[in-house]
Design an enzyme around this catalytic site. Structure first.
Site, PDB file in Angstrom:
ATOM      1  CE1 TYR A  24      -3.682   2.568   0.248  1.00 16.20           C
ATOM      2  CE2 TYR A  24      -2.511   3.285   2.123  1.00 16.20           C
ATOM      3  CZ  TYR A  24      -3.478   3.327   1.190  1.00 16.20           C
ATOM      4  OH  TYR A  24      -4.417   4.447   1.080  1.00 16.20           O
ATOM      5  CG  ASP A  35       5.538   3.612   1.222  1.00 22.49           C
ATOM      6  OD1 ASP A  35       5.714   4.355   2.330  1.00 22.49           O
ATOM      7  OD2 ASP A  35       4.603   3.571   0.817  1.00 22.49           O
ATOM      8  CE  LYS A  57      -0.005   5.416   8.126  1.00 22.25           C
ATOM      9  NZ  LYS A  57       0.006   4.513   7.033  1.00 22.25           N
TER      10      LYS A  57
END
Ligand SMILES: *Cc1c(COP(=O)(O)O)cnc(C)c1O
Length: 448
Positions: free
Chosen positions: A143, A235, A264
């Site tokens: 994702y 990522d 995040k």
């Protein structure tokens, strides 16, 4: 457990928001999600006053839990009270950039943006601009946010958009392959090597499982991208400043990517993303280069202060020892429970991430004493090795409906808040305690 207020709020929300939510996964809980009123350490309290041990932690950003240390609160409040933002640079952006450059060896320069989605979008554009090539290789089930060039399903021969609203012609430039599959990656490079701008992967599939890489897989990715003058992009939106401490997952695996995307934790609980990497590549971003990238809110002072104070607190305190230690206790406790109650299921995760994958097949109960004790590391000598998920398809074959429709609710009924489906990781924070771990293990025992 009374949930009248949550139900009424969801009723109101359904009238004014699609699906009643602002991010799709929040509505995965049926019949409706609970609404949070506030956080408290490692817990959340919902709109009806119910209290839960919270292993969702904002889906990753809250390394320190809900009670922010005084230094973090002070940093946030000072920036907010001085005026939220300016459209011209501030010192705290430089401070956070310097901190990241100091701690993550592959990062020589960094550009801050406002979400992980924006980070991966810009990283893909940068890789294409820098190499003059079109194609991106991604992992099936990986994702990278809600963006056009990575919302792709199928395989490298047959990529198609995984969402309505994306032209088929966009997805032709994104080649999905199975994680941990060297042969599939070699095939893609044999076929398209000259037009592959980058391989984009999470170091650990944390949005689909969790799935750990096989020994040597990342070294292989580093070599094959080097051979073809393609870039390797990690990522690390989830793993950054969570796995491998302040050096991130790349330091844990000892592999140096060309570019890294962050999000995040790096914003300390506020909206954030970032693209870091080799100076020579990052310099291709406007205004020093010709790859356009901009954002009204990028480098927002409140976010930068929250990120900087959070990471500085982690550097000066026992944050990683605490969260990784509790993560280990959870994973080894779960391993014991599964051996007894659900021997086909697999415990996954590392550092402060954990999950149980409801795998359907496993080794005989008798051989389980030799299994890896604290989360699957793809260890070939573990009796579970042949059964533990290696890629997204393996996870998808698990009892995902049991997880979501039956198991999740049984945990909630015992005041334990787990992530909303089989696929998303769960997170330990500095706010969690051993008592939270014990309560949670007891709840798993009842729910499994
Ligand atoms: C969450 C996530 C994103 C997207 O970040 P947003 O801030 O939600 O846009 C991208 N990549 C990974 C690995 C993520 O976990």
């Amino acid at each position: 457990m009374n949930d009248d207020n949550s139900r009424d709020l969801y009723d109101r929300a359904l009238s004014v928001m699609p699906g009643g939510v602002n991010s799709a996964v929040r509505a995965a809980i049926e019949p409706y999600p609970f609404f949070v009123r506030k956080g408290d350490g490692g817990h959340v309290i919902d709109a009806d006053g119910n209290r839960y041990v919270d292993w969702v932690m904002g889906l990753g950003p809250l390394l320190l839990g809900h009670d922010l240390p005084e230094s973090v609160q002070a940093g946030i409040q000072q920036k907010a009270s001085e005026g939220p933002m300016y459209g011209t640079p501030t010192e705290v952006e430089v401070d956070l950039a310097e901190f990241v450059v100091r701690h993550v060896p592959s990062v020589e320069k960094i550009r801050f943006v406002n979400s992980g989605t924006e980070a991966t979008t810009s990283a893909v554009r940068l890789a294409r601009g820098y190499t003059g090539r079109n194609k991106i290789v991604v992992m099936q089930g990986g994702y990278h946010g809600a963006q056009e060039s990575t919302l792709v399903e199928g395989d490298a021969e047959n990529p198609r958009p995984s969402s309505a609203g994306i032209p088929q012609s966009f997805s032709e430039h994104t080649l999905p392959v199975p994680f941990n599959d060297e042969e599939a990656m070699r095939d893609v490079f044999d076929e398209h090597g000259d037009d592959i701008a980058a391989v984009l992967t999470e170091p650990i599939l944390a949005n689909y499982g969790i799935v750990y890489p096989e020994e040597g897989y990342h070294e292989f990715l580093r070599e094959i991208t080097d051979e073809h003058d393609s870039l390797l992009i990690f990522d690390e939106v989830i793993t950054g400043f969570r796995v491998g401490g302040l050096g991130c997952a790349q330091s844990e695996f000892g592999v140096t990517p060309d570019l890294t995307t962050f999000g995040k934790i790096i914003g300390g609980g506020f909206p954030v993303g970032a693209i870091g990497g080799r100076a020579e590549i990052i310099e291709h971003f406007a205004p020093s280069g010709d790859v356009f990238q901009a954002g009204t809110f990028s480098g927002h002072p409140v976010t930068m202060a929250a990120g900087l104070e959070t990471l500085q607190f982690a550097a000066e305190n026992d944050v990683y020892d605490h969260v990784d230690g509790l993560g280990e206790q959870l994973r080894s406790g779960l391993t014991e429970i599964l051996a007894d109650q659900a021997p086909s299921y697999t415990v996954t995760g590392t550092a402060s991430m954990f999950k149980v994958i409801f795998t359907r097949d496993g080794p005989g109960k008798d051989s389980l004493e030799e299994q890896c004790g604290a989360g699957c590391r793809q260890n070939p000598t573990c009796p579970r090795y042949d059964y533990c998920p290696k890629n997204a398809a393996d996870v998808k074959n698990a009892e995902t409906e049991r997880w979501r429709r039956v198991f999740w609710g049984k945990m909630k009924a015992q005041n334990v808040f787990l992530s909303q489906n089989q696929f998303e990781s769960q997170f330990v924070s500095y706010g969690h305690t051993e008592a939270d771990v014990e309560e949670t293990l007891e709840a798993y025992k009842q729910a499994l």
